[in-house]
Design a protein around this motif. Structure first.
Motif, PDB file in Angstrom:
ATOM      1  N   LEU A 160       0.987  -1.143   0.186  1.00  0.00           N
ATOM      2  CA  LEU A 160       0.031   0.107   0.328  1.00  0.00           C
ATOM      3  C   LEU A 160       0.923   1.302  -0.409  1.00  0.00           C
ATOM      4  O   LEU A 160       0.815   2.286  -0.928  1.00  0.00           O
ATOM      5  N   GLU A 161       1.780   1.049   0.810  1.00  0.00           N
ATOM      6  CA  GLU A 161       3.255   2.404   1.271  1.00  0.00           C
ATOM      7  C   GLU A 161       3.658   2.434  -0.332  1.00  0.00           C
ATOM      8  O   GLU A 161       3.719   3.884  -1.235  1.00  0.00           O
ATOM      9  N   VAL A 162       4.212   1.641  -1.127  1.00  0.00           N
ATOM     10  CA  VAL A 162       4.502   1.587  -2.554  1.00  0.00           C
ATOM     11  C   VAL A 162       3.935   2.442  -3.302  1.00  0.00           C
ATOM     12  O   VAL A 162       3.851   3.303  -4.160  1.00  0.00           O
ATOM     13  N   ASP A 163       2.074   1.598  -3.754  1.00  0.00           N
ATOM     14  CA  ASP A 163       0.927   2.537  -4.201  1.00  0.00           C
ATOM     15  C   ASP A 163       1.187   4.177  -3.730  1.00  0.00           C
ATOM     16  O   ASP A 163       1.212   4.766  -4.902  1.00  0.00           O
ATOM     17  N   ARG A 164       1.365   4.427  -3.020  1.00  0.00           N
ATOM     18  CA  ARG A 164       1.097   5.712  -2.892  1.00  0.00           C
ATOM     19  C   ARG A 164       2.200   6.256  -3.168  1.00  0.00           C
ATOM     20  O   ARG A 164       2.223   7.347  -4.061  1.00  0.00           O
ATOM     21  N   LEU A 165       3.593   5.794  -3.564  1.00  0.00           N
ATOM     22  CA  LEU A 165       4.572   6.477  -3.553  1.00  0.00           C
ATOM     23  C   LEU A 165       4.783   6.852  -5.212  1.00  0.00           C
ATOM     24  O   LEU A 165       5.609   6.893  -6.077  1.00  0.00           O
ATOM     25  N   ALA A 166       4.171   5.498  -5.993  1.00  0.00           N
ATOM     26  CA  ALA A 166       3.991   4.618  -7.221  1.00  0.00           C
ATOM     27  C   ALA A 166       3.334   6.749  -7.900  1.00  0.00           C
ATOM     28  O   ALA A 166       4.078   6.844  -9.412  1.00  0.00           O
ATOM     29  N   GLY A 167       2.492   6.414  -7.171  1.00  0.00           N
ATOM     30  CA  GLY A 167       1.812   8.526  -8.062  1.00  0.00           C
ATOM     31  C   GLY A 167       2.609   9.418  -7.655  1.00  0.00           C
ATOM     32  O   GLY A 167       2.425   9.722  -8.743  1.00  0.00           O
ATOM     33  N   ARG A 168       3.676   9.450  -6.841  1.00  0.00           N
ATOM     34  CA  ARG A 168       4.095  10.438  -7.019  1.00  0.00           C
ATOM     35  C   ARG A 168       5.422  10.460  -8.105  1.00  0.00           C
ATOM     36  O   ARG A 168       5.832  11.136  -8.761  1.00  0.00           O
ATOM     37  N   SER A 170       4.911   8.434 -10.686  1.00  0.00           N
ATOM     38  CA  SER A 170       3.823   8.876 -12.480  1.00  0.00           C
ATOM     39  C   SER A 170       3.452  10.284 -12.432  1.00  0.00           C
ATOM     40  O   SER A 170       3.711  11.574 -13.104  1.00  0.00           O
ATOM     41  N   ALA A 171       3.118  11.123 -11.533  1.00  0.00           N
ATOM     42  CA  ALA A 171       3.014  12.770 -11.435  1.00  0.00           C
ATOM     43  C   ALA A 171       4.398  13.405 -11.994  1.00  0.00           C
ATOM     44  O   ALA A 171       4.803  14.422 -12.775  1.00  0.00           O
ATOM     45  N   PHE A 172       5.614  12.781 -11.657  1.00  0.00           N
ATOM     46  CA  PHE A 172       7.243  13.451 -11.686  1.00  0.00           C
ATOM     47  C   PHE A 172       7.770  13.063 -13.362  1.00  0.00           C
ATOM     48  O   PHE A 172       8.300  13.877 -14.526  1.00  0.00           O
ATOM     49  N   GLU A 173       7.264  12.167 -13.739  1.00  0.00           N
ATOM     50  CA  GLU A 173       7.412  11.819 -15.066  1.00  0.00           C
ATOM     51  C   GLU A 173       6.143  12.953 -15.533  1.00  0.00           C
ATOM     52  O   GLU A 173       7.008  12.703 -17.302  1.00  0.00           O
ATOM     53  N   GLY A 179       7.832  19.198 -20.306  1.00  0.00           N
ATOM     54  CA  GLY A 179       9.237  20.306 -20.420  1.00  0.00           C
ATOM     55  C   GLY A 179       8.848  20.954 -18.846  1.00  0.00           C
ATOM     56  O   GLY A 179       9.716  21.881 -18.800  1.00  0.00           O
ATOM     57  N   GLY A 180       8.758  20.707 -18.111  1.00  0.00           N
ATOM     58  CA  GLY A 180       8.886  20.971 -16.741  1.00  0.00           C
ATOM     59  C   GLY A 180       9.798  20.539 -16.170  1.00  0.00           C
ATOM     60  O   GLY A 180      10.742  19.623 -15.917  1.00  0.00           O
ATOM     61  N   LYS A 181       9.925  21.350 -14.828  1.00  0.00           N
ATOM     62  CA  LYS A 181      10.935  20.578 -14.492  1.00  0.00           C
ATOM     63  C   LYS A 181      11.020  20.494 -12.511  1.00  0.00           C
ATOM     64  O   LYS A 181      10.117  20.797 -11.935  1.00  0.00           O
ATOM     65  N   THR A 227      13.742   3.955 -12.610  1.00  0.00           N
ATOM     66  CA  THR A 227      12.743   5.372 -13.051  1.00  0.00           C
ATOM     67  C   THR A 227      12.854   6.452 -12.850  1.00  0.00           C
ATOM     68  O   THR A 227      13.445   7.418 -13.041  1.00  0.00           O
ATOM     69  N   LEU A 228      12.942   6.527 -11.483  1.00  0.00           N
ATOM     70  CA  LEU A 228      13.853   8.209 -11.024  1.00  0.00           C
ATOM     71  C   LEU A 228      15.069   8.609 -11.021  1.00  0.00           C
ATOM     72  O   LEU A 228      15.239   9.406 -11.133  1.00  0.00           O
ATOM     73  N   ASP A 229      15.812   7.491 -11.140  1.00  0.00           N
ATOM     74  CA  ASP A 229      17.422   8.421 -11.552  1.00  0.00           C
ATOM     75  C   ASP A 229      17.134   8.509 -13.177  1.00  0.00           C
ATOM     76  O   ASP A 229      18.151   9.668 -13.207  1.00  0.00           O
ATOM     77  N   MET A 230      16.798   7.537 -14.576  1.00  0.00           N
ATOM     78  CA  MET A 230      16.372   8.661 -15.527  1.00  0.00           C
ATOM     79  C   MET A 230      15.723   9.410 -15.416  1.00  0.00           C
ATOM     80  O   MET A 230      16.060  10.702 -16.020  1.00  0.00           O
ATOM     81  N   LEU A 231      14.473   9.996 -14.722  1.00  0.00           N
ATOM     82  CA  LEU A 231      14.029  11.133 -14.402  1.00  0.00           C
ATOM     83  C   LEU A 231      15.476  12.310 -13.812  1.00  0.00           C
ATOM     84  O   LEU A 231      14.363  13.300 -14.474  1.00  0.00           O
TER      85      LEU A 231
END
Length: 321
Positions: A160-168, A170-173, A179-181, A227-231
């Motif tokens: 459940l905690e990983v599901d919540r972090l996965a939403g963030r 996706s938002a960063f991606e 084109g945002g930062k 994924t976060l490292d690539m972003l």
């Protein structure tokens, strides 16, 4: 001839009383059997509610079971098994049926053995003994099951905690794809939270299906970290439109030449003790060094001027030893 026909008719009727009774709605004389016709045309005895019960009566016997110094009398079917007898003894003795050993004629009997086959009769004596090895195995199994349930619950909470972090993630991606930062500290904090969940998963020991669930969650967390490292790399690269840095206003001279950005100096106000009632506020603007619009004549005429159109006047200096 007429008599013979009558006798033949009577004979025929006497040979098939069942058929006559069945055709008349299965009516029969009192005390006789009732018959019914099956769909195939066969006549069978009519079934009743008591026809499913066994016609042979199974006797019930009373056995005496000795546990320690106490005797327990149990009424049980003679065709029952020793396992069924153990379950009946769990109540009065307080022992689990898996922790019991039953001895009949000084021989331990298996739980699947039948009482009548081994020779148990009415008022037979059976000895009950506690089995410590079986009890220990059962307790270990209970602890193992409890541990598996706790591990499964922990993995469910981590999921459940990983599901919540996965939403963030996706938002960063989504922000970077448009084109945002994103602030770099947000990346670092999210990666740290995911790594904490990974550490929790590594501390869980499980077997079977629970182990498979833990493995799936570990792969899932590792995927989000990658994924976060690539972003993060994409976020550090300059954008094609020159970035989103704020543009400072520039001032133009009258001749159209651009000057440097205007820097506002802090406003200076006189002290409150000043006698003047007017508050003077000044803003200072700094400009880049540019050639003066009006040439300033030199106070001393140099002997030779190489370039009269130079922006800055040049002087000849005398050097003394």
């Amino acid at each position: 001839m007429m008599r013979m026909r009558n006798s033949n008719n009577n004979k025929t009727n006497g040979l098939s009383p069942i058929m006559n009774g069945s055709s008349a709605g299965c009516r029969a004389e009192p005390g006789s059997m009732d018959w019914e016709r099956r769909p195939g045309g066969m006549l069978v005895q009519m079934r009743t509610g008591n026809s499913d019960q066994n016609s042979v009566h199974v006797p019930t016997i009373r056995v005496r079971v000795k546990y320690g110094s106490i005797y327990h009398e149990v009424n049980i079917s003679s065709q029952a098994t020793f396992g069924e007898l153990k379950k009946m003894l769990s109540g009065p003795t307080g022992l689990h049926h898996q922790d019991q050993k039953l001895f009949y004629k000084d021989k331990e009997r298996d739980s699947k053995a039948f009482l009548d086959i081994v020779g148990v009769k009415d008022k037979s004596k059976i000895v009950l003994v506690e089995d410590p090895i079986s009890q220990e195995k059962r307790l270990l199994e209970i602890r193992k099951n409890a541990k598996m349930e706790k591990a499964a619950k922990s993995i469910s909470e981590i999921s459940l905690e990983v599901d919540r972090l996965a939403g963030r993630v996706s938002a960063f991606e989504s922000i970077i794809s448009k084109g945002g930062k994103v602030v770099e500290t947000d990346f670092l904090s999210l990666i740290e939270l995911l790594m904490n969940q990974l550490i929790k998963l590594d501390g869980i020991t499980a077997d079977g299906d629970v182990k498979l669930q833990r493995k799936m969650q570990v792969k899932r967390v590792q995927k989000y970290v990658e994924t976060l490292d690539m972003l993060k790399v994409k976020n550090s690269m300059p954008s094609s439109n020159g970035g989103h840095a704020p543009i400072q206003p520039q001032q133009k001279q009258s001749n159209g030449q651009k000057l440097g950005p205007i820097q506002e100096q802090p406003q200076m106000q006189p002290s409150r003790n000043s006698t003047s009632g007017v508050v003077v506020t000044t803003k200072w603007e700094t400009f880049d060094s540019v050639p003066p619009l009006i040439p300033v004549p030199s106070t001393s005429t140099p002997p030779s001027v190489t370039n009269n159109n130079s922006g800055h006047p040049k002087f000849n200096w005398e050097f003394f030893d």
